[in-house]
Design a protein around this motif. Structure first.
Motif: not given
Length: 563
Positions: A181-187, A198-218
């Motif tokens: 499990p690596s924060p800040g990396v798309m897994l 999945v995307y795990i938020p990093q400690s410096n994430s400002n989003s209170p919603n834990w929104q995912m970063a831009a995802l690749t095409e699935t």
């Protein structure tokens, strides 16, 4: 043969060959708990099979895996549990230590607790002695990924009920191959023919919603999911009119019990409550679902010691009697998402007789309500504003309220840093000044919450109560550690820029060797303690080390060059 059976049968002989080095990065084990007519709840199986649990852990898991209420819970029921691991089992893996350094505080691993994600099935079955099939699948893990693991549980449990243990063995083999499990990396996490992205938020994430970063095409078999995704508005809607009161109770770690008819409802409410002070981490104890059979039942219900700072979720009506001395209780109705307005009931003793939904408390809030946000949210119910929008409004308001409370504390603690000009490379790194509550209170008149919020009230009284809570201890320890590391980094920077070739002139040999050993130790700590210095500083420190070694006599020089 089913698709799943076909997938697993080829690997069946190889399962025992696995080394199982990576599995526990994500999951401790998967448990199957069955209701036995003679034994009651019994552990039927653990996957992978090499995993061992203590008798107390097994007992707690077995009781927590079944709804403990009069509601029946027919069909499928899902809920979340949190339970202590046995003493001596709180060691963390290196991968978990690295994860904790990078992830958002609310998602950190607490080494003393497990999380459990439960899928319970109860259906009529005349072939069984009791006439019912009653079994649970429990994912046990140290990671608080409530959304991700519930989705995984929703996939694994039905497969197990249909295909048996082969599905769980195949799942374990898949999980063993997952990256850490690596924060800040798309897994990408492959599981039974699907891929959880999945995307795990990093400690410096400002989003209170834990929104995912831009995802690749699935592709068709990929599932995009956040690790945590609570619909706070839907869960908190019944208690919305009293959200500021609840915010104060959680902020100050007051004892609180949530009573519901199902573990789904009480566990959701407890988790939502612990998140309403985000980005501040809730550091009190909390159990989303708790039963009378729990090993800590006597401790939590003792009238001698008084209620501990814990939030409990319960379903057994017996708790209404045994916890009547607790100062705060939320009684939920059958419909968690109901728009009914909960009443606030100040006579706590009445809750033994009154089973109606409501908040029973003796608490007198320090702050006034923000009636505008409550009106706005309630009007959103009438106009059928989407829950996602309502949740975003509520989260933003609570985030701004918490930030208004925390900003003066952050500003004050920053003042505890010694001046950079006082940091000498030839003396020990300084430590932050001590926290003085009275000095902090004195700053509020000119730099208090009134600068960022219009909410009025006794802020000083709220801060003083906060200082006596586990939440303050948790926040302060984290911030004090951050300051200490920052001072270490500034000291290392000063040392890397020092002219040690000039410094060694005329110094006793023992003093020079001592400085060399200190620099070597500091270089090691940069790696182990995560001191925030960049690579250039580390390179310069190594150069300063060589400067000192080159000044030593040849016999010592050879010794230290080798070591």
């Amino acid at each position: 043969m089913s698709n799943l059976a076909a997938k697993t049968s080829n690997n069946d002989d190889k399962i025992e060959e696995y080394v199982w080095e990576n599995f526990e990065n994500w999951i401790q084990c998967i448990c199957v708990v069955n209701f036995d007519l003679e034994l009651g709840q019994a552990l039927e199986g653990i996957y992978p099979r090499h995993v061992t649990l203590t008798k107390q852990e097994i007992s707690n898991i077995c009781y927590l895996a079944f709804p403990d209420s009069n509601s029946g819970c027919m069909g499928d029921t899902t809920f979340i549990i949190r339970l202590p691991n046995s003493p001596g089992k709180n060691t963390r893996r290196d991968e978990h230590l690295q994860y904790n350094k990078k992830c958002a505080p609310v998602l950190q691993i607490h080494s003393s607790y497990y999380w459990g994600y439960v899928y319970f099935r109860q259906v009529k079955d005349v072939s069984l002695p009791r006439g019912y099939f009653q079994k649970s699948v429990v994912i046990l893990t140290r990671l608080p990924f409530n959304n991700l693991f519930m989705k995984i549980c929703d996939l694994l449990a039905p497969e197990y009920f249909e295909h048996g243990e082969l599905s769980l063995e195949a799942a374990c083999c898949n999980i063993e191959r997952w990256p850490p499990p690596s924060p800040g990396v798309m897994l990408n996490l492959p599981l039974l023919g699907l891929v959880f992205q999945v995307y795990i938020p990093q400690s410096n994430s400002n989003s209170p919603n834990w929104q995912m970063a831009a995802l690749t095409e699935t592709t068709e078999n990929q599932i995009q999911t956040s690790v945590e995704d609570l619909n706070c508005f839907e869960i908190l809607q019944p208690v919305l009119s009293h959200i500021h009161l609840l915010w104060e109770l959680i902020l100050t770690s007051e004892p609180l019990v949530v009573m519901a008819t199902s573990p789904t409802h009480c566990s959701s409410m407890v988790l939502a409550l612990t998140r309403i002070i985000s980005p501040l981490k809730f550091c009190g104890d909390y159990r989303p679902y708790f039963t009378i059979h729990d090993s800590e039942f006597k401790q939590f219900t003792s009238k001698v010691q008084g209620p501990p700072p814990v939030v409990l979720g319960v379903t057994n009506p017996f708790f209404g009697k045994i916890l009547h001395h607790w100062p705060h209780t939320i009684r939920l109705g059958n419909d968690l998402g109901s728009s009914q307005k909960f009443k606030l009931k100040k006579n706590v003793n009445s809750k033994m007789l009154d089973n109606s939904p409501g908040i029973y408390t003796v608490y007198k809030p320090f702050l006034q309500k923000d009636k505008n946000i409550i009106k706005k949210l309630i009007s959103g119910v009438t106009s059928r504003r989407p829950f996602e929008v309502q949740s975003a409004l509520l989260r933003r308001h609570l985030l701004e309220l918490t930030q208004s409370f925390i900003i003066p504390l952050e500003r004050y603690i920053a003042s505890l840093m010694p001046l950079q000009k006082n940091i000498s490379p030839f003396k020990a790194a300084p430590t932050p000044l001590p926290f003085n509550p009275d000095d902090f209170i004195a700053t509020l008149e000119t730099a208090g919450p009134q600068l960022t919020t219009g909410i009025k009230g006794d802020w000083v009284g709220l801060y003083r109560k906060f200082f006596r809570s586990p939440n303050f201890n948790g926040w302060f320890n984290m911030r004090y550690t951050d300051l200490a590391l920052k001072l270490q980094a500034l000291h290392l920077e000063a040392l890397s820029n020092a002219d040690l070739k000039d410094w060694v002139q005329g110094k006793p040999e023992v003093e020079v060797v001592d400085m060399m050993l200190k620099i070597r130790d500091k270089i090691t700590k940069c790696r182990e303690v995560n001191i925030p210095v960049d690579d250039k500083v580390k390179e310069k420190l190594n150069q300063r080390l060589q400067d000192i070694i080159s000044s030593l006599p040849d016999d010592l020089k050879n010794v230290f060059q080798v070591t």
